[in-house]
Design an enzyme around this catalytic site. Structure first.
Site, PDB file in Angstrom:
ATOM      1  N   PHE A  40       0.856  -1.187   0.000  1.00  0.00           N
ATOM      2  CA  PHE A  40       0.000   0.000   0.000  1.00  0.00           C
ATOM      3  C   PHE A  40       0.892   1.235   0.000  1.00  0.00           C
ATOM      4  CE2 PHE A  40      -2.426   3.513   1.754  1.00  0.00           C
ATOM      5  CZ  PHE A  40      -3.502   3.508   0.879  1.00  0.00           C
ATOM      6  N   ASP A  90       9.203   2.553   1.776  1.00  0.00           N
ATOM      7  CA  ASP A  90       8.016   3.249   2.252  1.00  0.00           C
ATOM      8  C   ASP A  90       7.866   2.921   3.737  1.00  0.00           C
ATOM      9  OD1 ASP A  90       5.495   4.051   3.019  1.00  0.00           O
ATOM     10  OD2 ASP A  90       4.519   3.436   1.154  1.00  0.00           O
ATOM     11  N   LYS A 118       2.385   9.584   8.579  1.00  0.00           N
ATOM     12  CA  LYS A 118       1.681   9.113   9.762  1.00  0.00           C
ATOM     13  C   LYS A 118       2.223   9.651  11.091  1.00  0.00           C
ATOM     14  CE  LYS A 118      -1.001   5.399   7.864  1.00  0.00           C
ATOM     15  NZ  LYS A 118      -0.707   4.926   6.521  1.00  0.00           N
TER      16      LYS A 118
HETATM   17  C1  LIG Z   1      -0.912   5.212   5.092  1.00  0.00           C
HETATM   18  C2  LIG Z   1       0.141   4.808   4.133  1.00  0.00           C
HETATM   19  C3  LIG Z   1       0.383   5.532   2.959  1.00  0.00           C
HETATM   20  C4  LIG Z   1      -0.478   6.695   2.522  1.00  0.00           C
HETATM   21  O1  LIG Z   1      -0.431   7.738   3.420  1.00  0.00           O
HETATM   22  P1  LIG Z   1      -1.505   8.938   3.312  1.00  0.00           P
HETATM   23  O2  LIG Z   1      -1.048   9.901   4.338  1.00  0.00           O
HETATM   24  O3  LIG Z   1      -2.843   8.346   3.594  1.00  0.00           O
HETATM   25  O4  LIG Z   1      -1.415   9.461   1.917  1.00  0.00           O
HETATM   26  C5  LIG Z   1       1.436   5.147   2.168  1.00  0.00           C
HETATM   27  N1  LIG Z   1       2.221   4.095   2.499  1.00  0.00           N
HETATM   28  C6  LIG Z   1       2.011   3.374   3.608  1.00  0.00           C
HETATM   29  C7  LIG Z   1       2.926   2.248   3.934  1.00  0.00           C
HETATM   30  C8  LIG Z   1       0.961   3.694   4.465  1.00  0.00           C
HETATM   31  O5  LIG Z   1       0.744   2.959   5.561  1.00  0.00           O
END
Ligand SMILES: *Cc1c(COP(=O)(O)O)cnc(C)c1O
Length: 391
Positions: free
Chosen positions: A130, A215, A244
């Site tokens: 994701f 990420d 986050k």
């Molecule tokens: C939540 C998340 C995103 C996206 O972050 P947003 O602030 O919602 O755009 C991208 N990568 C990972 C691993 C995430 O957990």
């Protein structure tokens, strides 16, 4: 019920919280909940942390916003501290995880462009990943349920299984620019990269001149018991994305890189009006003040081990409900035999908030500031839920 004026893009629970303190939230009926969801791994210091509140209040009274037309001292300070405590030399600030990943993808393409290889633009990504909801990051995510209906997907993402180095090697072509991977998949179900995998990806990157992008939007900022999750491995990334927990509740994202990886990012190549404004970097600096305190990460590791051990005990007594446990620090998931939503809903009825994930997993994402009483409380609630669902 949710107002019809709000676009119905979320399947919301009909609860509205009005107050938070530490690991607890209160709804508008005055009911208290133990928050093991933390706004999806955002509220890392717990709710209303006094230092974070004081810094944000102070900054709001002094100066909220000026734009990146001018110097922003708090942004410079946050960038320097992130670099001092990681592999990185430079940081770009945006407002979210998706934007941090957009910056990483643009940076990787630009890197090869300035190296005389504009044909190298493709990024290898992984199944059940994701990376966000913008056009490029949903293509990087690659799941049909996220992409369907939104027209042709952004070109240039090649998906391979999460745990298969041979598949990665086979996917590299002379158009490949980078590998993008979560060291621990969050939305995918707390899937930890197998031992040696990240080092293997690093070696493939070195062999082919690719950039390794991690990420760490969910796994970063202490969640796993290290500031960044990849510090558990021997692999050094070229680019890491954060969001986050970085602002502890204020919207801030960051794309960190080595100066080599960022060499194509010059004045005019990228930007964001809000990115790294005085408000959000005040929050980011306050979060770092706490996370960098002596012994903080060791405590997260210790609490994570204790909670995981208690979960394992509980699983052995309730193996018709809990199938397996995945955890690193306080990044914890367990796969359930009933539908994970049944367990999430039953836990909420017991006054505990958790988050579902892929692979029928329930996530525990507690504040990193919990103590052992919260572990007792969550295990007690889960025990009651297991009894209820088993009968
Ligand atoms: C939540 C998340 C995103 C996206 O972050 P947003 O602030 O919602 O755009 C991208 N990568 C990972 C691993 C995430 O957990």
């Amino acid at each position: 019920m949710v107002s019809p004026a709000v676009m119905p893009t979320y399947a919301r629970v009909d609860v509205a919280f009005t107050k938070g303190e530490g690991a607890y939230l209160w709804d508008d009926q005055g009911r208290r909940y133990l928050d093991f969801a933390t706004g999806i791994a955002v509220v890392c210091l717990g709710h209303s942390h006094p230092h974070l509140v004081a810094e944000v209040q102070r900054q709001a009274g002094e100066l909220m916003h000026v734009s990146n037309l001018y110097r922003i001292p708090g942004q410079e300070r946050l960038a320097e501290r992130l670099c001092e405590n990681s592999f990185a030399d430079v940081v770009f600030f945006g407002n979210s995880g998706a934007e941090a990943n957009e910056c990483a993808i643009k940076m990787a393409r630009k890197y090869h462009h300035v190296n005389g290889h504009p044909e190298r633009y493709r990024v290898i990504t992984f199944e059940n990943a994701f990376h966000g909801r913008t056009l490029a990051t949903m293509a990087a995510t690659g799941q049909a349920k996220i992409l369907d209906g939104f027209g042709p997907k952004v070109e240039g993402f090649d998906h391979v299984p999460f745990d298969d180095l041979d598949a990665v090697r086979a996917a590299v072509t002379n158009e490949t620019a980078a590998i993008l991977v979560e060291p621990v998949q969050g939305e995918g179900g707390i899937n930890i990269l197998p031992d040696g995998m990240l080092e293997g990806l690093r070696a493939i990157c070195d062999e082919h001149g690719l950039l390794l992008i991690l990420d760490e939007v969910q796994s970063g900022m202490g969640r796993t018991g290290k500031l960044l999750a990849h510090e558990w491995t021997g692999a050094k990334p070229d680019i890491v994305t954060l969001a986050k927990a970085l602002g502890g509740g204020m919207p801030i994202g960051a794309c960190m890189a080595t100066s080599e990886a960022a060499k194509g990012m010059v004045a005019g190549s990228h930007g964001s009006t809000y990115g790294g404004n005085p408000m959000v970097v005040a929050a980011g600096n306050a979060v770092l003040d706490v996370l960098l305190e002596e012994g903080f990460m060791e405590r997260v590791q210790e609490l994570g081990s204790k909670l995981t051990a208690r979960l394992e005990e509980l699983r052995q007594r309730n193996d018709s409900i809990i199938e397996d446990i995945r955890s690193q620090g306080l990044f914890i998931g367990f796969k359930t035999k009933p539908t994970n939503m049944d367990v999430v809903n039953a836990l909420r009825d017991e006054g505990v908030l958790t988050v579902p994930a892929g692979d029928n997993v329930v996530r525990f994402l507690p504040p990193l500031t919990i103590d052992e009483s919260h572990i007792d409380e969550v295990i007690g609630a889960l025990e009651r839920v297991c009894e209820k669902l088993a009968s």
